[in-house]
Write a protein that holds these residues in place. Structure first.
Motif, PDB file in Angstrom:
ATOM      1  N   VAL A  18       0.833  -1.199   0.000  1.00 42.20           N
ATOM      2  CA  VAL A  18       0.000   0.000   0.000  1.00 42.20           C
ATOM      3  C   VAL A  18       0.870   1.253   0.000  1.00 42.20           C
ATOM      4  CG1 VAL A  18      -1.562   1.333   1.475  1.00 42.20           C
ATOM      5  CG2 VAL A  18      -2.000  -1.096   1.073  1.00 42.20           C
ATOM      6  N   ILE A  19       1.869   1.286   0.868  1.00 41.73           N
ATOM      7  CA  ILE A  19       2.637   2.531   1.009  1.00 41.73           C
ATOM      8  C   ILE A  19       3.526   2.780  -0.198  1.00 41.73           C
ATOM      9  CG2 ILE A  19       4.552   1.510   2.305  1.00 41.73           C
ATOM     10  CD1 ILE A  19       3.021   5.002   2.939  1.00 41.73           C
ATOM     11  N   LEU A  20       4.024   1.739  -0.839  1.00 41.23           N
ATOM     12  CA  LEU A  20       4.812   1.968  -2.058  1.00 41.23           C
ATOM     13  C   LEU A  20       3.925   2.556  -3.147  1.00 41.23           C
ATOM     14  CD1 LEU A  20       7.223  -1.080  -2.211  1.00 41.23           C
ATOM     15  CD2 LEU A  20       7.827   1.329  -1.931  1.00 41.23           C
ATOM     16  N   ALA A  21       2.688   2.062  -3.219  1.00 41.62           N
ATOM     17  CA  ALA A  21       1.743   2.615  -4.189  1.00 41.62           C
ATOM     18  C   ALA A  21       1.472   4.084  -3.866  1.00 41.62           C
ATOM     19  CB  ALA A  21       0.444   1.818  -4.180  1.00 41.62           C
ATOM     20  N   MET A  22       1.371   4.386  -2.572  1.00 40.51           N
ATOM     21  CA  MET A  22       1.131   5.776  -2.178  1.00 40.51           C
ATOM     22  C   MET A  22       2.342   6.644  -2.505  1.00 40.51           C
ATOM     23  SD  MET A  22      -0.906   5.257   1.380  1.00 40.51           S
ATOM     24  CE  MET A  22      -1.067   7.030   1.580  1.00 40.51           C
ATOM     25  N   GLY A  23       3.542   6.100  -2.319  1.00 43.25           N
ATOM     26  CA  GLY A  23       4.759   6.842  -2.654  1.00 43.25           C
ATOM     27  C   GLY A  23       4.789   7.171  -4.140  1.00 43.25           C
ATOM     28  N   ALA A  24       4.396   6.194  -4.961  1.00 44.24           N
ATOM     29  CA  ALA A  24       4.354   6.424  -6.409  1.00 44.24           C
ATOM     30  C   ALA A  24       3.310   7.488  -6.736  1.00 44.24           C
ATOM     31  CB  ALA A  24       4.026   5.120  -7.128  1.00 44.24           C
ATOM     32  N   GLY A  25       2.199   7.455  -6.015  1.00 41.94           N
ATOM     33  CA  GLY A  25       1.155   8.459  -6.211  1.00 41.94           C
ATOM     34  C   GLY A  25       1.659   9.852  -5.867  1.00 41.94           C
ATOM     35  N   ARG A  26       2.377   9.932  -4.757  1.00 44.00           N
ATOM     36  CA  ARG A  26       2.934  11.228  -4.333  1.00 44.00           C
ATOM     37  C   ARG A  26       3.873  11.794  -5.399  1.00 44.00           C
ATOM     38  NH1 ARG A  26       3.574  12.861   0.538  1.00 44.00           N
ATOM     39  NH2 ARG A  26       1.337  12.952   0.244  1.00 44.00           N
ATOM     40  N   ALA A  27       4.776  10.961  -5.914  1.00 41.33           N
ATOM     41  CA  ALA A  27       5.740  11.412  -6.928  1.00 41.33           C
ATOM     42  C   ALA A  27       5.008  11.858  -8.188  1.00 41.33           C
ATOM     43  CB  ALA A  27       6.720  10.291  -7.249  1.00 41.33           C
ATOM     44  N   ALA A  28       4.021  11.071  -8.594  1.00 44.79           N
ATOM     45  CA  ALA A  28       3.273  11.403  -9.809  1.00 44.79           C
ATOM     46  C   ALA A  28       2.501  12.709  -9.622  1.00 44.79           C
ATOM     47  CB  ALA A  28       2.327  10.270 -10.172  1.00 44.79           C
ATOM     48  N   ALA A  29       1.906  12.894  -8.453  1.00 41.75           N
ATOM     49  CA  ALA A  29       1.124  14.108  -8.209  1.00 41.75           C
ATOM     50  C   ALA A  29       2.015  15.340  -8.337  1.00 41.75           C
ATOM     51  CB  ALA A  29       0.462  14.046  -6.840  1.00 41.75           C
ATOM     52  N   ASN A  30       3.242  15.269  -7.820  1.00 45.63           N
ATOM     53  CA  ASN A  30       4.163  16.407  -7.944  1.00 45.63           C
ATOM     54  C   ASN A  30       4.457  16.699  -9.406  1.00 45.63           C
ATOM     55  OD1 ASN A  30       4.371  16.839  -5.196  1.00 45.63           O
ATOM     56  ND2 ASN A  30       6.107  15.435  -4.966  1.00 45.63           N
ATOM     57  N   SER A  31       4.710  15.627 -10.162  1.00 39.17           N
ATOM     58  CA  SER A  31       5.023  15.788 -11.577  1.00 39.17           C
ATOM     59  C   SER A  31       3.806  16.308 -12.348  1.00 39.17           C
ATOM     60  CB  SER A  31       5.492  14.441 -12.131  1.00 39.17           C
ATOM     61  OG  SER A  31       5.645  14.494 -13.524  1.00 39.17           O
ATOM     62  N   MET A  32       2.624  15.822 -11.976  1.00 39.80           N
ATOM     63  CA  MET A  32       1.396  16.266 -12.650  1.00 39.80           C
ATOM     64  C   MET A  32       1.130  17.737 -12.367  1.00 39.80           C
ATOM     65  SD  MET A  32      -0.956  12.878 -11.946  1.00 39.80           S
ATOM     66  CE  MET A  32      -2.315  13.149 -13.099  1.00 39.80           C
ATOM     67  N   HIS A  33       1.417  18.142 -11.127  1.00 36.04           N
ATOM     68  CA  HIS A  33       1.226  19.552 -10.769  1.00 36.04           C
ATOM     69  C   HIS A  33       2.148  20.425 -11.622  1.00 36.04           C
ATOM     70  CE1 HIS A  33       0.500  23.162  -8.515  1.00 36.04           C
ATOM     71  NE2 HIS A  33       1.782  23.253  -8.192  1.00 36.04           N
ATOM     72  N   ASP A  34       3.409  20.006 -11.776  1.00 37.57           N
ATOM     73  CA  ASP A  34       4.352  20.759 -12.615  1.00 37.57           C
ATOM     74  C   ASP A  34       3.815  20.856 -14.041  1.00 37.57           C
ATOM     75  OD1 ASP A  34       6.003  21.020 -10.487  1.00 37.57           O
ATOM     76  OD2 ASP A  34       7.407  19.434 -11.095  1.00 37.57           O
ATOM     77  N   TYR A  35       3.295  19.723 -14.532  1.00 42.24           N
ATOM     78  CA  TYR A  35       2.766  19.704 -15.902  1.00 42.24           C
ATOM     79  C   TYR A  35       1.583  20.654 -16.046  1.00 42.24           C
ATOM     80  CZ  TYR A  35      -0.027  17.889 -19.818  1.00 42.24           C
ATOM     81  OH  TYR A  35      -0.790  17.773 -20.954  1.00 42.24           O
ATOM     82  N   LEU A  36       0.682  20.616 -15.079  1.00 42.52           N
ATOM     83  CA  LEU A  36      -0.518  21.444 -15.180  1.00 42.52           C
ATOM     84  C   LEU A  36      -0.149  22.925 -15.090  1.00 42.52           C
ATOM     85  CD1 LEU A  36      -2.861  19.230 -12.993  1.00 42.52           C
ATOM     86  CD2 LEU A  36      -3.014  19.559 -15.471  1.00 42.52           C
ATOM     87  N   ALA A  37       0.949  23.231 -14.354  1.00 42.89           N
ATOM     88  CA  ALA A  37       1.373  24.614 -14.232  1.00 42.89           C
ATOM     89  C   ALA A  37       2.274  25.037 -15.395  1.00 42.89           C
ATOM     90  CB  ALA A  37       2.116  24.810 -12.902  1.00 42.89           C
ATOM     91  N   LEU A  38       3.136  24.109 -15.836  1.00 48.26           N
ATOM     92  CA  LEU A  38       4.201  24.501 -16.774  1.00 48.26           C
ATOM     93  C   LEU A  38       4.156  23.786 -18.114  1.00 48.26           C
ATOM     94  CD1 LEU A  38       7.048  24.182 -14.116  1.00 48.26           C
ATOM     95  CD2 LEU A  38       5.979  26.327 -14.844  1.00 48.26           C
ATOM     96  N   GLY A  39       3.508  22.616 -18.186  1.00 46.68           N
ATOM     97  CA  GLY A  39       3.479  21.853 -19.440  1.00 46.68           C
ATOM     98  C   GLY A  39       4.368  20.626 -19.379  1.00 46.68           C
ATOM     99  N   TRP A  40       4.192  19.712 -20.332  1.00 45.17           N
ATOM    100  CA  TRP A  40       4.872  18.403 -20.397  1.00 45.17           C
ATOM    101  C   TRP A  40       6.339  18.638 -20.690  1.00 45.17           C
ATOM    102  CZ3 TRP A  40       3.192  13.588 -19.340  1.00 45.17           C
ATOM    103  CH2 TRP A  40       3.846  12.478 -19.902  1.00 45.17           C
TER     104      TRP A  40
END
Lengths: 467, 285
Positions: free
Chosen positions: A445-467
């Motif tokens: 569970v926690i490894l999946a959550m860690g992956a979610g956390r990393a992805a969310a940070n990257s997604m936030h950057d994308y939504l603010a700045l682009g791919w």
């Protein structure tokens, strides 16, 4: 001062008596009392460079939340947890803390580590039972919309993180209830479903929309979600297809995959049949094949459903069993028997197709294999029969192709898992991230959550700045 | 969502038709695919292959026989009521192409499953001979729709109340004797599919059947629906539900369908006696 603290022993988690709990579905650990939690929190040395935080896949500010418990500021403690973790009541229960935060704890070098998991659970439970019903504060809306596919631990983490940053989030779930493995897989006695529902409800209060009964890949494709106005998508659909042993007789009635056995029991509430309509077989002599956490969950479930005997049959030895030590300990306390260095070769059934037993071979350990564990080798001529009327096959799962078949531009590895960047979770398709078991294969569970956390940070950057 | 917009009783009230609002599913569904429905939070997840779809109205149609508590709870839902859960479209669609001459054989509620497949095969340019069977004529469903979907139609009844007096297998045999058939699709009770398959195997005619094992999630996650096809284990929910009839193990399927017979009887009896918790409904039969 540190000397004084060392004298206080680590708090013991009060638990239901094994002889009572092995026949009920109530939660096994009862949780710490406030005084015990405060005393435990005071054992923390408040290290300047806290190693525990390095050990946490979602980097919770552990000294900060623990010090607030020590100061009797329980709402401050939950606030600190929420900054980094949307699911503290879940993580406090199911994380392998001994390998993570507590495994790094300095207090643990000379004695028992601070019970960080118990404290996390305490803070979350206290808030749920006595708190204001408040939720973390979200940022000003950005106007961006994110589709989170799968409502398991990684999806819920992505949702929580992106909501905090002001993005709109819709969670798509194939089942009729949100929570993924937290509701269909992990049993009630280890993680009460009301707690999962509470954590999901908190996300809804923060603005998440949850669309259950939507099988993305079948009902709608990711491409169509983009056409409907979503700006990014996260795939966290779990591992999916249960593995079987591929042995003769394996389709006998009474042989379940762990996924089916646990889903019938937990999500469909088969243990409450006939109040709930979904039946679950109540085996008298049950064998569970495999020795991971899911195998322990299955074995302990079978005991609670009234089995006379429950055996874990595993081809390696006690040292190689992959389940958490705490799970093995709980299982043994509940009179689950470990039949080690043993592997099934075929299943027997009666004229109605109902399972009557299985043939096994004894094994011995040879040289280490690719996994670093000693390879089990069959002992010739050691065949013997185990009588059983139920077998739960718990030997892992493969990637489910249902979603990925509908998204050809998300590339896969040779096992069918999604090929995602290990740091950011980015897939090969623009605007699409993935994480959790669909990327790594079955994990925690926690490894999946860690992956979610990393992805969310990257997604936030994308939504603010682009791919 | 999942609101019932039309409801009909068929075959003396033993078979029920529900047309259900399901915009996303109705756009996507292809012949041969199924949905999973749940009456309410305490209900079972029941797979049913769609009998029809209407993408314009955003509806799908299911037709089922009342055989136990779960289908009785479906029956007791009225127009305007909603299913608690409806997911789909699931499973692999029927592979539809112009192969020439096709025979479609249907029995019981299998006729409902057969309906969109027959129509698609005819629309693809095939000459479609359809053979439908029931115990007696008043239990036969969808005769008119099936006539419209076929090039020509034969009816069989066990009691001789209409059409051929006897089983569909006898008519199938005749049709195979007198025509060069390229494909047979047989959907109905397991014995019907099994015996059709034996006949077509003798003649070496490729034959498809739609299997209906017990399912839970319907998305490949649990393995409850495993069937043996050509010696391999397949999951009907994702690999099927249609399979090569000549490779199927019908006896194993029949046994596995009986897995929970005692529980199902207990449940249905309690429901009929009005003891079911929460709904408080009484059985009307």
């Amino acid at each position: 001062m540190a000397d004084k603290k060392k004298k206080v022993p680590r708090a013991k988690m009060p638990e239901q008596d094994p002889n009572v709990r092995r026949r009920n579905f109530k939660e096994v650990p009862l949780g710490l009392e406030a005084e015990t939690a405060i005393a435990e929190a005071k054992r923390c040395l408040q290290c300047k460079k806290p190693l525990c935080v390095d050990g946490c896949p979602v980097s919770i500010d552990i000294p900060a939340f623990v010090s607030r418990i020590a100061d009797n500021d329980f709402s401050g403690a939950i606030g600190k947890l929420w900054e980094r973790n949307a699911l503290p009541a879940v993580c406090g229960r199911v994380c392998p803390q001994e390998e993570q935060c507590e495994g790094r704890c300095i207090v643990g070098k000379k004695g028992e580590p601070v019970a960080i998991g118990y404290l996390e659970r305490f803070a979350a439970d206290y808030e749920r039972n006595n708190g204001t019903g408040g939720v973390p504060e979200v940022a000003k809306p950005t106007g961006k919309k994110v589709a989170v596919i799968g409502s398991g631990p990684s999806g819920l983490t992505v949702a929580g993180d992106l909501l905090l940053k002001g993005h709109g989030v819709t969670i798509f779930e194939a089942f009729h209830k949100a929570g993924g493995v937290l509701v269909y897989g992990i049993p009630e006695f280890r993680l009460p479903k009301a707690i999962v529902a509470n954590e999901v409800a908190a996300l809804e209060k923060m603005g998440a929309k949850i669309e259950c009964n939507n099988v993305v890949g079948a009902s709608v494709t990711i491409e169509e979600l983009f056409e409907e106005g979503f700006d990014a998508a996260y795939i966290g659909v779990g591992a999916g297809l249960p593995r079987f042993m591929n042995l003769p007789g394996e389709n006998a009635i009474g042989i379940y995959s762990a996924n089916e056995y646990l889903t019938r029991t937990n999500l469909m509430k088969g243990y409450l049949f006939p109040e709930y309509d979904t039946p679950i077989a109540r085996g008298k002599n049950v064998v569970v094949l495999g020795a991971g956490n899911v195998a322990m969950d299955s074995a302990r479930t079978a005991m609670r459903l009234g089995a006379d005997s429950v055996k874990i049959v595993y081809r390696r030895s006690r040292d190689e069993m992959p389940a958490r030590e705490e799970e093995l300990h709980h299982a043994l306390e509940e009179q689950i028997e470990f039949v080690l260095l043993t592997n099934p070769t075929q299943f027997f059934s009666d004229e109605n197709g109902r399972l009557t037993g299985m043939e096994c071979l004894k094994m011995e350990l040879g040289e280490p294999d690719d996994s670093g564990r000693r390879r089990p080798i069959p002992i010739e001529g050691s065949e013997y029969k185990i009588n059983c009327d139920m077998v739960v096959v718990s030997v892992g799962s493969n990637a489910n192709p249902l979603l990925t078949n509908s998204t050809p531009d998300v590339s896969l590895n040779r096992w069918g898992n999604i090929d995602a960047d290990p740091v950011t979770g980015k897939t090969t398709k623009k605007g699409v991230w993935a994480g959790g078991d669909i990327v790594t294969g079955a994990a925690t569970v926690i490894l999946a959550m860690g992956a979610g956390r990393a992805a969310a940070n990257s997604m936030h950057d994308y939504l603010a700045l682009g791919w | 969502m999942a609101k019932i917009v039309n409801r009909q009783e068929m075959a003396q009230g033993t078979i029920i038709l529900n047309e259900i609002k399901a915009p996303r599913i109705s756009q996507k569904a292809k012949p041969g695919q199924f949905v999973i429905l749940q009456a309410d939070e305490t209900g079972e997840r029941i797979p049913l292959t769609m009998a029809d779809t209407n993408p314009k109205k955003g509806t799908i149609t299911i037709i089922y026989m009342v055989v136990g508590k779960s289908t009785a709870r479906f029956r007791d839902l009225n127009v305007g009521d909603e299913y608690y859960a409806l997911i789909g479209p699931l499973g692999m669609p029927t592979h539809v192409e112009n192969v020439g001459k096709v025979v479609c054989v249907g029995g019981g509620t299998g006729i409902a499953v057969l309906h969109p497949i027959t129509r698609a095969l005819k629309e693809a340019g095939n000459e479609v001979t359809t053979i439908l069977g029931s115990r007696s004529y008043d239990l036969l469903i969808m005769e008119e729709q099936m006539r419209a979907a076929s090039t020509d139609l034969h009816i069989c009844t066990d009691d001789g109340s209409h059409g051929h007096h006897g089983f569909v297998t006898q008519v199938l045999k005749d049709v195979l004797e007198n025509n060069d058939i390229d494909l047979v699709v047989a959907i109905g009770p397991i014995p019907m599919m099994k015996f059709c398959s034996l006949i077509t195997k003798e003649k070496n005619v490729h034959t498809l059947v739609s299997l209906n094992p017990i399912m839970v999630d319907g998305t490949g996650m649990c393995g409850c629906c495993r069937v043996t096809v050509g010696g391999d284990t397949k999951f009907a929910c994702v690999d099927g539900p249609e399979f090569d009839a000549h490779k199927g193990d019908f006896d194993e399927l029949a046994k596995r369908l009986a897995s929970y017979l005692d529980d199902e009887k207990q449940s249905f009896d309690a429901y009929k006696n009005g003891n079911a918790q929460k709904t408080g409904n009484f059985d009307k039969t």
